[in-house]
Design a protein around this motif. Structure first.
Motif: not given
Length: 538
Positions: A40-43, A255-256, A259-261, A461-469
Motif C-alpha cells: 500500500s502506498g507504492s503507487g 523482501r516481498l 514475507s510469508r508468515p 487480512s486488510a494488510l500488505d504481506v510485509t506489514i502482515q508479517k
C-alpha cells in the motif's frame, strides 16, 4: 513482435508538489496478463486509475498509448484525449474491477440495473435487451439463479457474488483491456480461487489483456504472465513471473517474496486440570428469521448460526477458527465475547456471562477484541490518547489523567509506537497512521486493560504481506511475554499455520474437524478441510 496494446512511458502522477509516481514505463501486449505488485502506498492503484484519468486533483504527465480498435489507425494517448472521447473508452474498451465491490456498486440500484446501464450507454441496447444481457452476464460468471440475483441489491449478495457482479459489469462490453484492482483481497481462499479461475477463463474467451493490481504473490504466481514490482512510486523490477520470483534482483522484491508468515510460537504444555481461559460445550447461536406465507404473521423461523460447538482455550494458547464467509466463525467469536445470546455452556475463567451491565464488567476486562479493519474500528474523531486510554476509564476509574497517560504510552511502546517516532503521539488521529500502524493502535487499545484473551477477527487480512508479517510477529512476541491466549478468526490457512496451537474448521455453523494445527492442516480428514488447504496452497 506483437505491437503493444498499451504502452506507458514516463508516467508521472503528483498531488500538488508531492510526486507519487516517478516516471515509470511498462507495456501490455494483446491477451497478456501483467501483474503490478507492491505494498500500500507504492503507487500501483494510482497508476491504474491514472490511465483512465480517474484520480481527482492529480497532475498526470507522460504518455499511455492505447492501440486503436480500427486497423491502420494511430494509437491514442489516453492521457491527452478529450474527456468526451475518454468517456467512450471507459467501460467499453478499457474496463475496471474495483477493490471493494460493496462501495463500488451503487447501494440504491439492483445489480442487474447497474450492469444494464453499461450496455445501454455503450451499445445502445433497449432497456429490455440490456436487462436480458445482464442476466446472461451474471450467469456467465457463475452466479446461481441469475434472474433473481439481477433483481437483488448489493447488500443482498455475498462477497463473492458481489465480486462476480462487478466482473460481469466490467466485461459487459467485451473490453480489450481489463484493469483489476485487488479483485480477490476480501474473499475466502476457495472463493478467491473461483474468481481467479473465472477471470482466467473469461480472459481466454475474450482474448483481452489484464493489468492485475495486487499484493498477493500467490495470486501472481498462479495468474500472471509477467510481473512489475513498484516501490514508493518507482518501478524497481519487471519480467516474466518465473524469472522475477525465481531469481529476484532488487532487495525490495526479495523482501516481498520472503514475507510469508513464519511460525514462532512456544508449545503449550497439556494440563487437563488447568482452568481454561474459555471453554464451550454444546454452544449454539440461533437467529430468528421470518417465515414465508401466513405462518410468518404469528411465528418466526430459526437460523442456526452455530451448531453445538465444543472447544477450550488454555492459558497461553491460540485457537484458530478457519472457514469461509458465512461459516459461523465470527458469530462464534461474538458469542464467546458475550455479545450474542447463546445456548449451551460457555465459561470464561470459570465464570459465565450474565445478563450484561456491571455484572459482566470483570469478564469484559479479561476478553478484548482486535477487529479486521483498523481504519473503521478506530473513531476518526478521537485522538490516540482517547482511543487507547478509553478502556481504563471503564476498568480502572481510580487512575488519574497522568496515570492513564503513562499507561497509554507504555501500551503503545509495547506495540512498537513511541513518541520518538511520532512526536505528539497521543494528540494524533488515526488517519495520520498507516494501515499497519493503525492495527498496532487497535492492539494497544486491547492490551491496556491487561486481558487474558484477545479475540483476533481477521487481524491481518486488510494488510500488505510485509506489514502482515510484522503484526503477526508482534502478536507472537506479546503471547510469549504475557502468556496471552488468542481466539484467532481467519480464512487464511497460512496465518493459522503460523499462529495457532489448535484449530477448528467450520462450515455452515458446524465444526467439521478439530485438533492440533499440524495434524489438521498437514493430514486433513474431512473433504472440506482438504479443499481449504489445497486452495491455500495454489
Amino acid at each position: 513482435m506483437t505491437p503493444a496494446l498499451l504502452k506507458v512511458q514516463g508516467l508521472r502522477v503528483a498531488f500538488g508538489d508531492k510526486e507519487v509516481v516517478h516516471g515509470i514505463d511498462f507495456d501490455i501486449a494483446p491477451g497478456e496478463k501483467l501483474a503490478l505488485v507492491g505494498e500500500s502506498g507504492s503507487g500501483k492503484t494510482v497508476t491504474a486509475l491514472s490511465l483512465l484519468r480517474l484520480v481527482q486533483n492529480a497532475d498526470i504527465s507522460g504518455t499511455a498509448r492505447f492501440e486503436h480498435d480500427k486497423a491502420g489507425a494511430a494509437a491514442r494517448d489516453l492521457l491527452s484525449l478529450p474527456e468526451r472521447t475518454l468517456r467512450g473508452i471507459r467501460g467499453k474498451e478499457i474496463a475496471m474491477i474495483f477493490q471493494e465491490p460493496m462501495t463500488a456498486l451503487n447501494a440504491l440500484y439492483a445489480v442487474g440495473d447497474q450492469i444494464a446501464e453499461v450496455l445501454e450507454l455503450h451499445q445502445g441496447l433497449s432497456a429490455q435487451a440490456a436487462h436480458e444481457a445482464a442476466v446472461q452476464l451474471l450467469a456467465d460468471t457463475g452466479i446461481p439463479e441469475p434472474a433473481r440475483r439481477a433483481r437483488a441489491f448489493p447488500h443482498q449478495l455475498s462477497g463473492g457474488q458481489r465480486q462476480r457482479a462487478m466482473i460481469a459489469m466490467a466485461l459487459a462490453c467485451k473490453p480489450r483491456l481489463l484493469l483489476a484492482d485487488e479483485p480477490t483481497t476480501a474473499l475466502d481462499v476457495t472463493v478467491r480461487g473461483q474468481i481467479l479461475d473465472l477471470l482466467a477463463d473469461l480472459q481466454r474467451q475474450h482474448g483481452m489483456a489484464v493489468l492485475l493490481i495486487t499484493h498477493d504473490l500467490n495470486l501472481v504466481r498462479r495468474f500472471a504472465d509477467r510481473v512489475a514490482v513498484m516501490e514508493n512510486g518507482h518501478l524497481v523490477e519487471h519480467g516474466p513471473v518465473a524469472t522475477v520470483f525465481g531469481a529476484p534482483r532488487h532487495p525490495y522484491t526479495r523482501r516481498l517474496i520472503d514475507s510469508r508468515p513464519t511460525r514462532d510460537v512456544a508449545p503449550v504444555p497439556v494440563d487437563p486440570a488447568a482452568l481454561p481461559v474459555v471453554a464451550a460445550s454444546g454452544l449454539r447461536v440461533i437467529y430468528p428469521v421470518p417465515r414465508p406465507g401466513i405462518k410468518g404473521w404469528f411465528t418466526k423461523g430459526e437460523f442456526v448460526a452455530v451448531q453445538g460447538a465444543d472447544f477450550r482455550i488454555a492459558p497461553g494458547q491460540t485457537l484458530g477458527v478457519v472457514g469461509e464467509s458465512g461459516s459461523g466463525k465470527s458469530t462464534l467469536a461474538l458469542a464467546a465475547l458475550g455479545l450474542l445470546k447463546h445456548q449451551g455452556q460457555l465459561d470464561v475463567a470459570g465464570r459465565q456471562w450474565a445478563a450484561g451491565g456491571a455484572s459482566d464488567r470483570g469478564l469484559r476486562r479479561l476478553m478484548q477484541v482486535v477487529f479486521q479493519d483498523p481504519f473503521s474500528s478506530l473513531s476518526p474523531r478521537m485522538t490516540v490518547e482517547q482511543i487507547v486510554g478509553e478502556g481504563l476509564t471503564v476498568h480502572a476509574p481510580e487512575l488519574d489523567v497522568r496515570a492513564r497517560r503513562a499507561r497509554s504510552l507504555a501500551a503503545l511502546a509495547d506495540v512498537g509506537l513511541t513518541e520518538d517516532q511520532f512526536p505528539a503521539l497521543l494528540e494524533r488521529y488515526p488517519h495520520e497512521f498507516s494501515g499497519g500502524q493503525r492495527q498496532r493502535l487497535a492492539i494497544a487499545r486491547a492490551l491496556i486493560v491487561e486481558p487474558k484473551l484477545l479475540v483476533l477477527d481477521e487481524p491481518t487480512s486488510a494488510l500488505d504481506v510485509t506489514i502482515q508479517k510484522q503484526v503477526l510477529g508482534l502478536l507472537q512476541r506479546l503471547q510469549r511475554e504475557r502468556g496471552l491466549s488468542y481466539l484467532l478468526i481467519t480464512h487464511d490457512v497460512e496465518v493459522i499455520r503460523a499462529m495457532a496451537h489448535q484449530v477448528i474448521v467450520m462450515k455452515d455453523g458446524a465444526i467439521l474437524e478439530s485438533g492440533p494445527v499440524g495434524r489438521v492442516l498437514d493430514a486433513p480428514v474431512h473433504p472440506y478441510t482438504q479443499k481449504l488447504v489445497a486452495a491455500a496452497a495454489t
